[in-house]
Design a protein around this motif. Structure first.
Motif, PDB file in Angstrom:
ATOM      1  N   ASN A 131      -6.958  10.653   0.362  1.00 49.75           N
ATOM      2  CA  ASN A 131      -7.128  10.753   1.832  1.00 49.75           C
ATOM      3  C   ASN A 131      -8.695  10.601   2.132  1.00 49.75           C
ATOM      4  O   ASN A 131      -9.057  11.525   2.977  1.00 49.75           O
ATOM      5  N   HIS A 132      -9.356   9.752   1.231  1.00 50.76           N
ATOM      6  CA  HIS A 132     -10.712   9.510   1.723  1.00 50.76           C
ATOM      7  C   HIS A 132     -10.763   8.482   2.456  1.00 50.76           C
ATOM      8  O   HIS A 132     -10.253   7.348   2.698  1.00 50.76           O
ATOM      9  N   PRO A 133     -11.757   8.776   3.794  1.00 52.82           N
ATOM     10  CA  PRO A 133     -11.874   7.820   4.664  1.00 52.82           C
ATOM     11  C   PRO A 133     -12.257   6.448   4.656  1.00 52.82           C
ATOM     12  O   PRO A 133     -12.303   5.377   5.215  1.00 52.82           O
ATOM     13  N   ASP A 134     -12.902   6.213   3.457  1.00 50.79           N
ATOM     14  CA  ASP A 134     -13.475   5.061   3.072  1.00 50.79           C
ATOM     15  C   ASP A 134     -12.871   4.296   2.019  1.00 50.79           C
ATOM     16  O   ASP A 134     -13.439   3.101   1.265  1.00 50.79           O
ATOM     17  N   LEU A 135     -11.655   4.646   1.364  1.00 54.33           N
ATOM     18  CA  LEU A 135     -11.014   4.008   0.658  1.00 54.33           C
ATOM     19  C   LEU A 135      -9.572   3.644   1.113  1.00 54.33           C
ATOM     20  O   LEU A 135      -8.694   4.378   1.847  1.00 54.33           O
ATOM     21  N   LEU A 136      -9.097   2.383   0.974  1.00 52.98           N
ATOM     22  CA  LEU A 136      -7.786   1.783   1.386  1.00 52.98           C
ATOM     23  C   LEU A 136      -7.181   1.312   0.018  1.00 52.98           C
ATOM     24  O   LEU A 136      -7.617   0.145  -0.474  1.00 52.98           O
ATOM     25  N   TRP A 137      -5.950   1.808  -0.046  1.00 55.02           N
ATOM     26  CA  TRP A 137      -5.415   1.472  -1.269  1.00 55.02           C
ATOM     27  C   TRP A 137      -3.931   0.647  -0.960  1.00 55.02           C
ATOM     28  O   TRP A 137      -3.160   1.242  -0.360  1.00 55.02           O
ATOM     29  N   VAL A 138      -3.718  -0.423  -1.387  1.00 54.65           N
ATOM     30  CA  VAL A 138      -2.722  -1.301  -0.903  1.00 54.65           C
ATOM     31  C   VAL A 138      -1.913  -1.539  -1.887  1.00 54.65           C
ATOM     32  O   VAL A 138      -2.235  -2.185  -3.044  1.00 54.65           O
ATOM     33  N   GLN A 139      -0.400  -1.570  -1.691  1.00 50.18           N
ATOM     34  CA  GLN A 139       0.630  -1.975  -2.712  1.00 50.18           C
ATOM     35  C   GLN A 139       1.498  -2.798  -2.090  1.00 50.18           C
ATOM     36  O   GLN A 139       1.865  -2.992  -0.947  1.00 50.18           O
ATOM     37  N   PRO A 140       2.075  -3.691  -3.046  1.00 50.21           N
ATOM     38  CA  PRO A 140       3.099  -4.482  -2.536  1.00 50.21           C
ATOM     39  C   PRO A 140       4.297  -3.639  -1.773  1.00 50.21           C
ATOM     40  O   PRO A 140       4.562  -2.368  -2.173  1.00 50.21           O
ATOM     41  N   THR A 141       5.027  -4.031  -0.826  1.00 53.29           N
ATOM     42  CA  THR A 141       5.845  -3.319  -0.031  1.00 53.29           C
ATOM     43  C   THR A 141       7.491  -3.957   0.199  1.00 53.29           C
ATOM     44  O   THR A 141       7.169  -5.507   0.132  1.00 53.29           O
ATOM     45  N   TYR A 142       8.501  -3.415   0.383  1.00 53.88           N
ATOM     46  CA  TYR A 142       9.436  -4.001   0.815  1.00 53.88           C
ATOM     47  C   TYR A 142       9.619  -3.840   2.346  1.00 53.88           C
ATOM     48  O   TYR A 142       9.000  -2.935   3.139  1.00 53.88           O
TER      49      TYR A 142
END
Length: 322
Positions: A74-85
């Motif tokens: 929940n840090h505002p300057d980090l975006l963690w992206v994962q593959p999705t269905y």
């Protein structure tokens, strides 16, 4: 609690040295490619690196708070992206799909909409940290349109660093690779593997040589493989390891595999049997038959028929060489 963010990461000295020096010398690249096998610490290294980046300008007393926020995502300057269905107009990660018991007919992807969200995220300056950071897990799952969209972002990332996590440089577009600094990750030696499994309270895996052989120096793969092993009925597994004793038993085992195991478990079983049969027999014909089974299962052929053909072939191979 250690002030060294990389303390939990074992067996990846080169990666740790490269990333630590980048921060110390204030020469952090706009983009990195964390390349190496699954389960050897690439995602953990990304979290450690983010912590080092964000803590480099922070009062040491605030470190526990930062570590908790990064752990919770929940840090505002980090975006963690994962593959999705994609399901009924919504996107779900693999973990969310399992939790909701969604039927999955195709592997998850990093989608164009997710790349657009990255562009939007990077369109504003960082709120607390020295820079924004975006991490893309399994970057090799990007469709071509998504990869091309990301390429434009990589050309002008602004006050940000983007980390692509992937099995190898060859698994993503060369144009993306050319804009990233490559950080190599390697399979762990036996000592480091044992240490990781012990520290994560998975030492029972050390009693299963077949699982360790299958993992081939990857703690994450060892843990996932052991968890999958627990889902296979022991009697079924034992009958498969000793190989079918008759045509009838081969057909009965195929029926049971189809009934009791989902596709993911069946694909794991192919790997496990390849490892087990090779150690016992060193017969390349059996390994080839199992490899064909994997290919058919991946294209969603009828599982029972796949296993009937495979186990009948295994029975014949075993009897020819007896």
């Amino acid at each position: 609690m250690s002030n060294n963010p990389f303390a939990p990461l074992l067996g990846q000295k080169q990666a740790i040295d490269l990333l630590t020096q980048a921060v110390r010398q204030n020469r952090v690249a706009p983009a990195y490619l964390f390349a190496g096998p699954d389960g050897v610490g690439r995602s953990l290294a990304a979290r450690c690196f983010v912590e080092l980046l964000f803590s480099s300008v922070m009062d040491v007393r605030l470190l526990p708070s930062l570590q908790n926020r990064l752990r919770q995502g929940n840090h505002p300057d980090l975006l963690w992206v994962q593959p999705t269905y994609q399901y009924q107009g919504q996107r779900f990660t693999a973990a969310e799909a399992v939790e909701k018991k969604l039927k999955r007919k195709a592997p998850p992807l990093i989608r164009l909409e997710q790349i657009r969200e990255i562009t939007q995220f990077l369109g504003r300056p960082p709120l607390e940290a020295p820079r924004n950071v975006v991490v893309l897990e399994e970057a090799q799952t990007m469709a071509e349109s998504a990869a091309n969209a990301l390429l434009k972002t990589l050309e002008e990332p602004g006050q940000a660093t983007i980390i692509l996590i992937t099995p190898s440089s060859e698994s993503v577009l060369p144009t993306l690779v050319s804009r990233c600094q490559r950080i190599p990750f390697y399979r762990l030696d036996t000592k480091s593997l044992t240490q990781v499994l012990t520290q994560t309270e998975n030492q029972e895996i050390l009693q299963h040589p077949a699982v360790l052989s299958l993992a081939s120096g990857s703690p994450g793969s060892a843990i996932a493989s052991y968890e999958q092993l627990q889902t296979i009925p022991p009697e079924l597994l034992q009958q498969l390891i000793t190989a079918p004793q008759s045509h009838r038993q081969a057909l009965e085992l195929a029926k049971r595999i189809d009934k009791d195991l989902d596709t993911e478990a069946q694909l794991w079983l192919v790997d496990y049997l390849q490892q087990s049969y090779w150690e016992k027999r060193h017969q390349s014909g059996i390994i080839s038959q199992l490899e064909k089974a994997r290919k058919y299962l991946l294209v969603y052929a009828q599982p029972r028929l796949v296993w009937e053909c495979t186990l009948l072939s295994v029975y014949q191979e075993f009897n020819v060489h007896n």
